[in-house]
Design an enzyme around this catalytic site. Structure first.
Site, PDB file in Angstrom:
ATOM      1  N   HIS A 183      -0.050   7.064   7.980  1.00 57.14           N
ATOM      2  CA  HIS A 183      -1.032   8.107   8.278  1.00 57.14           C
ATOM      3  C   HIS A 183      -1.579   8.007   9.703  1.00 57.14           C
ATOM      4  O   HIS A 183      -2.212   8.936  10.183  1.00 57.14           O
ATOM      5  CB  HIS A 183      -2.161   8.103   7.245  1.00 57.14           C
ATOM      6  CG  HIS A 183      -3.102   6.933   7.328  1.00 57.14           C
ATOM      7  ND1 HIS A 183      -3.018   5.846   6.485  1.00 57.14           N
ATOM      8  CD2 HIS A 183      -4.154   6.675   8.140  1.00 57.14           C
ATOM      9  CE1 HIS A 183      -3.969   4.989   6.770  1.00 57.14           C
ATOM     10  NE2 HIS A 183      -4.680   5.471   7.774  1.00 57.14           N
ATOM     11  N   ASP A 212       3.017   4.355   2.870  1.00 58.00           N
ATOM     12  CA  ASP A 212       2.020   4.419   3.936  1.00 58.00           C
ATOM     13  C   ASP A 212       2.271   3.340   4.980  1.00 58.00           C
ATOM     14  O   ASP A 212       1.341   2.666   5.435  1.00 58.00           O
ATOM     15  CB  ASP A 212       0.597   4.310   3.395  1.00 58.00           C
ATOM     16  CG  ASP A 212      -0.446   4.768   4.420  1.00 58.00           C
ATOM     17  OD1 ASP A 212      -0.071   5.523   5.335  1.00 58.00           O
ATOM     18  OD2 ASP A 212      -1.614   4.350   4.324  1.00 58.00           O
ATOM     19  N   GLY A 214     -10.209   3.439  12.122  1.00 56.80           N
ATOM     20  CA  GLY A 214      -9.608   2.846  13.309  1.00 56.80           C
ATOM     21  C   GLY A 214      -8.974   1.507  13.015  1.00 56.80           C
ATOM     22  O   GLY A 214      -8.097   1.041  13.743  1.00 56.80           O
ATOM     23  N   ASN A 215      -9.417   0.859  11.918  1.00 58.28           N
ATOM     24  CA  ASN A 215      -8.789  -0.394  11.493  1.00 58.28           C
ATOM     25  C   ASN A 215      -7.452  -0.168  10.804  1.00 58.28           C
ATOM     26  O   ASN A 215      -6.707  -1.129  10.574  1.00 58.28           O
ATOM     27  CB  ASN A 215      -9.698  -1.162  10.524  1.00 58.28           C
ATOM     28  CG  ASN A 215     -10.698  -2.051  11.216  1.00 58.28           C
ATOM     29  OD1 ASN A 215     -11.884  -1.764  11.215  1.00 58.28           O
ATOM     30  ND2 ASN A 215     -10.231  -3.124  11.821  1.00 58.28           N
ATOM     31  N   SER A 216      -7.156   1.067  10.428  1.00 61.43           N
ATOM     32  CA  SER A 216      -5.920   1.341   9.708  1.00 61.43           C
ATOM     33  C   SER A 216      -4.723   0.819  10.494  1.00 61.43           C
ATOM     34  O   SER A 216      -4.562   1.123  11.677  1.00 61.43           O
ATOM     35  CB  SER A 216      -5.755   2.845   9.479  1.00 61.43           C
ATOM     36  OG  SER A 216      -6.667   3.311   8.529  1.00 61.43           O
ATOM     37  N   THR A 249      -5.477  -0.727   5.262  1.00 62.79           N
ATOM     38  CA  THR A 249      -5.049   0.663   5.120  1.00 62.79           C
ATOM     39  C   THR A 249      -6.117   1.613   4.620  1.00 62.79           C
ATOM     40  O   THR A 249      -6.030   2.808   4.859  1.00 62.79           O
ATOM     41  CB  THR A 249      -3.832   0.740   4.177  1.00 62.79           C
ATOM     42  OG1 THR A 249      -3.280   2.050   4.207  1.00 62.79           O
ATOM     43  CG2 THR A 249      -4.208   0.382   2.757  1.00 62.79           C
ATOM     44  N   ALA A 250      -7.161   1.135   3.936  1.00 59.72           N
ATOM     45  CA  ALA A 250      -8.127   2.065   3.354  1.00 59.72           C
ATOM     46  C   ALA A 250      -9.428   1.347   3.057  1.00 59.72           C
ATOM     47  O   ALA A 250      -9.480   0.120   2.948  1.00 59.72           O
ATOM     48  CB  ALA A 250      -7.578   2.689   2.075  1.00 59.72           C
ATOM     49  N   ILE A 251     -10.487   2.138   2.926  1.00 60.82           N
ATOM     50  CA  ILE A 251     -11.779   1.620   2.506  1.00 60.82           C
ATOM     51  C   ILE A 251     -12.340   2.512   1.412  1.00 60.82           C
ATOM     52  O   ILE A 251     -11.987   3.679   1.300  1.00 60.82           O
ATOM     53  CB  ILE A 251     -12.798   1.544   3.672  1.00 60.82           C
ATOM     54  CG1 ILE A 251     -13.001   2.921   4.319  1.00 60.82           C
ATOM     55  CG2 ILE A 251     -12.372   0.515   4.694  1.00 60.82           C
ATOM     56  CD1 ILE A 251     -14.082   2.939   5.380  1.00 60.82           C
ATOM     57  N   GLY A 267      16.510   4.059 -13.303  1.00 62.35           N
ATOM     58  CA  GLY A 267      16.793   5.107 -14.268  1.00 62.35           C
ATOM     59  C   GLY A 267      15.939   5.073 -15.511  1.00 62.35           C
ATOM     60  O   GLY A 267      16.400   5.430 -16.599  1.00 62.35           O
TER      61      GLY A 267
END
Length: 479
Positions: free
Chosen positions: A121, A151, A224-226, A242-244, A282
């Protein structure tokens, strides 16, 4: 100088029994006097390490490999009057005008040759990507690989000298309570280091990617840490931030990082010049609920319940059947389908996975399952439809497990899928979108692209179209 108080625990007295030759005299039992616990001792710290407890050595080792990632793209600008025929006569639609849009994130150099891992992202739809090192140097970056579902993205920068890099740790050895550092560029203010602990492992349902398996930390992570580094006390990468979880956009002490084993599998594929592929087995899985667990004889909800198995697939060959519950894979417990998906994604292609499975009768057994690439069967047969039909302007394809993976759809999906829709076409006015599956036309199941094209062109009285969109059935009639 401040004195450090060291608490010394009570000592342990050693008792020796000595046998002597002497008459035995009856005596009253002697009760030893209680030993008073040792009092706390105050003393001056005896070494530099006791005086100065600091993460500075770890930061010096790790921070040079954490970079800033700048991504830019041109986006169209439309006037506020676009879509209004009256005002468009005077102001136009604003087509052809663009503005430059930029985003800022972080990244980690994981190879001295210049491989940089970041979040998808951060660089999504970017036309230009630049990487700035902590020492001030900047480089144009080439996107080697990116995957929205994971991601993750891998960039390549070039220089005559090797770059500082971080070794990738084994995230399976990470434990709750381990100290960690989060390094990145929050809010674009510059490289920042925060510390915390590993708050939880194997967090699912975060909604960031399809892997659904994250390390949770209370180290402060902000926008910005992402793409930045989550580093352990050996200075090795245990995750990519990646997220908070936040109601305000700032850190609330609940951050999530993609585990380093997933990062390793992704970067290894990019290093070898191949796309990142998840093994195709499968089979479809659902989570075991508390009611299911009670019916299956499990003491708690756990495992991934096999919902369906396709014939001739690795799952079928391994003997998995509907109603089986996968309890572990390669010795790691499987709590839910997200955990199983993570274990499959990080296991790698061309190998075998050993699964512990509980059958419907309660018996447990171990099965070995081949991890293979998704096949492209049936052939995709891309077609862009035209003519006087509601589908004109839509590009369709036969959905195979491989194409489903490319479109970031469930690999168990099948049928005829929409891959693209032309603007202002009959298909766009119908409301068709990429990833829509054309399930039926006038009550007949749609089996192939050729069949859909022929049937759509042959109808003149009207079309009753049934579309599968993310598992929901939408029905529309066109006269």
């Amino acid at each position: 100088m401040k004195h450090r108080r060291l608490i010394l625990g009570p000592g342990v007295a050693a008792l020796a029994l000595v046998a002597i030759s002497a008459p035995v005299v009856a005596q009253s039992p002697v009760v030893p006097a209680p030993i008073a616990p040792a009092a706390p001792v105050d003393r001056v710290p005896g070494s530099e390490a006791e005086v100065k407890l600091s993460f500075a050595p770890l930061v010096r080792k790790s921070a040079p490999a954490v970079v800033n990632v700048y991504a830019a793209r041109q986006v169209p600008v439309r006037t506020p009057f676009a879509g209004d025929p009256f005002f468009e006569q005077f102001f136009g639609r604003g087509e052809g005008r663009t503005r430059r849009e930029s985003s800022l994130g972080s990244g980690v150099i994981v190879d001295p040759a210049g491989l940089v891992v970041t979040n998808h992202h951060v660089i999504a739809d970017a036309e230009e990507v630049r990487v700035a090192l902590a020492d001030g140097r900047e480089f144009d970056a080439k996107v080697l690989s990116k995957d929205q579902q994971a991601d993750l993205a891998v960039l390549k920068i070039e220089d005559d000298e090797p770059f500082p890099s971080i070794a990738i740790a084994d995230s399976d050895t990470t434990q709750i309570g381990d100290l960690v550092l989060a390094i990145g560029n929050p809010f674009g203010i510059g490289q920042t280091v925060t510390n915390g602990i590993v708050s939880a492992l194997a967090r699912t349902h975060v909604g960031v990617n399809d892997v659904g398996y994250f390390i949770q930390t209370d180290a402060a992570i902000n926008p910005g840490n992402s793409g930045g580094a989550l580093v352990d006390m050996r200075g090795e990468l245990v995750g990519v931030n990646t997220a908070i979880f936040s109601r305000t956009g700032g850190s609330n002490g609940i951050g999530f990082a993609i585990p380093s084993n997933m990062v390793r599998a992704f970067t290894d594929a990019a290093r070898e010049g191949r796309p990142f592929e998840r093994p195709y087995i499968g089979a479809g899985f659902v989570a075991v609920t508390s009611d299911m667990a009670e019916a299956l004889g499990l003491n708690r909800p756990m495992g991934a319940l096999v919902q369906m198995v396709r014939r001739g697939t690795p799952a079928d060959d391994a003997g998995l059947r509907e109603g089986d519950v996968v309890l572990s894979m390669n010795g790691f417990p499987v709590d839910n389908p997200d955990t199983l998906g993570y274990r499959l994604a990080t296991a790698g292609l061309g190998r075998e996975a050993e699964m512990e499975v509980m059958a419907g009768d309660g018996k447990r057994e171990r099965v070995r399952l081949a991890l293979k690439a998704a096949p492209e069967t049936p052939a995709r047969d891309l077609r862009t439809l035209d003519g006087r039909t509601p589908f004109a302007g839509a590009t369709i394809a036969n959905l195979s497990p491989r194409l489903a993976g490319e479109l970031e759809m469930p690999q168990t999906a099948d049928g005829v899928v929409v891959t693209d829709v032309e603007r202002n076409s009959p298909a766009s006015r119908l409301g068709l979108r990429p990833k829509d599956i054309i399930a039926s036309l006038n009550g007949r199941d749609v089996v192939s692209t050729q069949e859909l094209e022929e049937d759509a062109a042959g109808e003149r009285g009207g079309w009753r179209i049934e579309v599968d969109r993310n598992g929901q059935r939408l029905v529309q009639t066109v006269r």
